[in-house]
Scaffold this active site. Structure first.
Site, PDB file in Angstrom:
ATOM      1  N   GLU A 177      39.385  31.507  25.957  1.00  0.00           N
ATOM      2  CA  GLU A 177      38.016  32.000  26.135  1.00  0.00           C
ATOM      3  C   GLU A 177      37.741  33.221  25.255  1.00  0.00           C
ATOM      4  O   GLU A 177      38.095  34.344  25.629  1.00  0.00           O
ATOM      5  CB  GLU A 177      37.763  32.364  27.606  1.00  0.00           C
ATOM      6  CG  GLU A 177      36.344  32.922  27.833  1.00  0.00           C
ATOM      7  CD  GLU A 177      36.081  33.385  29.253  1.00  0.00           C
ATOM      8  OE1 GLU A 177      37.052  33.578  30.012  1.00  0.00           O
ATOM      9  OE2 GLU A 177      34.910  33.566  29.592  1.00  0.00           O
ATOM     10  N   LYS A 219      36.798  27.650  26.281  1.00  0.00           N
ATOM     11  CA  LYS A 219      35.709  28.193  27.102  1.00  0.00           C
ATOM     12  C   LYS A 219      34.889  29.085  26.188  1.00  0.00           C
ATOM     13  O   LYS A 219      35.351  30.148  25.746  1.00  0.00           O
ATOM     14  CB  LYS A 219      36.271  28.968  28.290  1.00  0.00           C
ATOM     15  CG  LYS A 219      35.201  29.642  29.141  1.00  0.00           C
ATOM     16  CD  LYS A 219      35.695  29.936  30.535  1.00  0.00           C
ATOM     17  CE  LYS A 219      34.658  30.708  31.339  1.00  0.00           C
ATOM     18  NZ  LYS A 219      34.982  30.789  32.752  1.00  0.00           N
TER      19      LYS A 219
HETATM   20  P1  13P Z   1      30.532  34.090  34.125  1.00  0.00           P
HETATM   21  O1  13P Z   1      30.046  32.645  34.160  1.00  0.00           O
HETATM   22  O2  13P Z   1      30.037  34.906  35.281  1.00  0.00           O
HETATM   23  O3  13P Z   1      30.335  34.707  32.773  1.00  0.00           O
HETATM   24  O4  13P Z   1      32.098  34.037  34.388  1.00  0.00           O
HETATM   25  C1  13P Z   1      32.852  33.094  33.728  1.00  0.00           C
HETATM   26  C2  13P Z   1      34.183  33.635  33.450  1.00  0.00           C
HETATM   27  O5  13P Z   1      35.151  33.176  33.990  1.00  0.00           O
HETATM   28  C3  13P Z   1      34.295  34.726  32.489  1.00  0.00           C
HETATM   29  O6  13P Z   1      35.629  34.892  32.133  1.00  0.00           O
END
Ligand code: 13P
Length: 334
Positions: A177, A219
Site C-alpha cells: 500500500e 492497495k
Molecule cells: P481508509 O479507507 O480509511 O483510508 O483506510 C484504509 C487503510 O487501511 C489505510 O491503510
C-alpha cells in the site's frame, strides 16, 4: 507455501463483487475514531467494537477478508471464540497490518518512511500460526512544496519490497500500500504525476526483490484532487485518471487492485469505484479495502449504545459492504 497457493489466496481476496474491510487501526488511530463519537479507548471497547464488525451476519456476501491489528488478531468474541475462527468459519480471510507506522524520514523534512522490517520474519511466522493469510504495509507519500522527493519514494518502495518478499517467504500474501495522501491544495494532475512515480518505483523494487506478482495485491490510492484544491475533479475524471495511471504502471499479472478510501466520503468512495468498474478493458479486478468508508456510519450508531445498537450497526456495515461490492462490479445504482 507454493506460488499457486499464494495466488489462490490473492484471487480470493478480489473475488468478483467482493472486497476487504480494513479494521487495522492502531491503538492511537482508533483512539481518534472513538474520540470523535465519545467512546473511551479501552481494550474491551476496541474488542467489542471489532466483534460487532466481524460478526455482521452474512458479511462474506461482499467481504472476502478483513485486515486486523496485532491486538485484534489475538482477541476473541465475548463468548471466547477467537476472531480468526469466526472469520474463517464465515469465509472471510484474516489479514494483519505488520508495519509499525510511518516516521519522519531523516534528511527529508516533511516526509515519512514506514518502519517495521526489523524482526519481521519472526513476527510473520507468529501471525501465520495465528491464522493470517495476508498482510498489509502502508507507505505514506505526502504532496507539498518540493515534495515528494525521489529519496522518499524510493525508500518507501524499497521497504515495501522487502516486506513483500518476507511475506511470500512466510506463505502470506503481501498487500502493498503506497498511499499518496489527499491532504493539500494540489490538483488532480499533480496527484497523477506523483502516483505514477510512486507506482513505477514500487514495481521496480518488487522486481528487484523477486516478489512474485501473482501472489501479491496492490492497495492503491485514487488519483484525485487534493482536499483543499479549489477545483475538485468529478467522479468521471477521478476514475479515468486513476485507471489510466494504473494501466501505465501496474503489470497485468497482478491478481487485483483494491483501493483505500483515504478521507473520501462514503458516497464518493463508492461512486469512484463504481465509475472505474464501468470502464471497459481493465486488466485486473478493481475492488475496495476501505477503512473509514466502510466503518464511519456503523461506528456512529454503535457508539450511541454499544450494548443495544449492535444489530442496527451491523445492518449499516452490511449495507456499506453491499454498496461497495456492487461498485466492484460497476453495478452500484447510487
Ligand atoms: P481508509 O479507507 O480509511 O483510508 O483506510 C484504509 C487503510 O487501511 C489505510 O491503510
Amino acid at each position: 507455501m507454493s506460488i499457486e497457493e499464494l495466488a489462490d489466496i490473492a484471487q480470493a481476496m478480489v473475488a468478483p463483487g467482493k472486497g476487504i474491510i480494513a479494521i487495522d487501526e492502531s491503538t492511537a488511530t482508533i483512539a481518534k475514531r472513538f474520540a470523535s463519537v465519545g467512546v473511551e479507548n479501552t481494550e474491551e471497547n476496541r474488542r467489542a467494537y471489532r466483534e460487532m464488525l466481524l460478526t455482521t451476519p452474512n458479511l462474506s456476501d461482499y467481504i472476502s477478508g478483513a485486515i486486523l491489528y496485532d491486538e485484534t488478531i489475538r482477541q476473541s468474541t465475548r463468548d471466547g471464540v477467537p476472531f480468526t475462527k469466526i472469520m474463517m468459519d464465515a469465509g472471510i480471510l484474516p489479514g494483519i497490518k505488520v508495519d509499525t507506522g510511518a516516521k519522519p524520514l531523516a534528511g527529508c523534512p516533511g516526509e515519512l518512511v514506514t518502519e517495521g522490517l526489523d524482526g519481521l520474519r519472526e513476527r510473520l511466522a507468529e501471525y501465520v500460526k495465528l491464522g493470517a493469510k495476508f498482510a498489509k504495509w502502508r507507505a505514506v507519500i505526502t504532496i507539498g512544496e518540493d515534495i515528494p522527493t525521489g529519496t522518499c519514494i524510493d525508500s518507501n518502495a524499497h521497504a515495501l519490497a522487502r516486506y513483500a518478499a518476507l511475506c511470500q517467504e512466510a506463505g502470506i500474501v503481501p498487500m502493498v500500500e503506497p498511499e499518496v495522501l489527499m491532504d493539500g491544495d494540489h490538483d488532480i494532475d499533480t496527484c497523477y504525476d506523483v502516483t505514477e512515480a510512486v507506482l513505477r518505483s514500487l514495481f521496480a523494487a518488487l522486481y528487484e526483490h523477486n516478489v512474485m506478482l501473482e501472489g501479491c495485491i496492490l492497495k492503491a490510492s485514487m488519483v484525485i484532487s487534493g482536499k483543499d484544491c479549489p477545483e475538485q475533479a468529478d467522479a468521471e475524471e477521478v476514475a479515468a485518471q486513476t485507471v489510466h495511471c494504473l494501466k501505465a504502471t501496474v503489470p497485468a499479472t497482478l491478481p487485483g487492485i483494491v483501493f483505500l478510501s483515504g478521507g473520501q466520503s462514503d458516497e464518493q468512495a463508492t461512486r469512484h469505484l463504481n465509475e472505474m468498474n464501468q470502464l471497459e478493458g481493465n486488466p485486473w479486478p478493481l475492488s475496495f479495502s476501505y477503512g473509514r468508508a466502510m466503518q464511519a456510519a456503523a461506528l456512529k450508531i454503535w457508539a450511541k449504545d454499544p450494548v443495544n445498537n449492535v444489530a442496527e450497526a451491523q445492518k449499516t456495515v452490511y449495507a456499506r459492504a453491499r454498496e461497495n461490492g456492487l461498485a466492484a462490479l460497476g453495478e452500484w445504482q447510487g
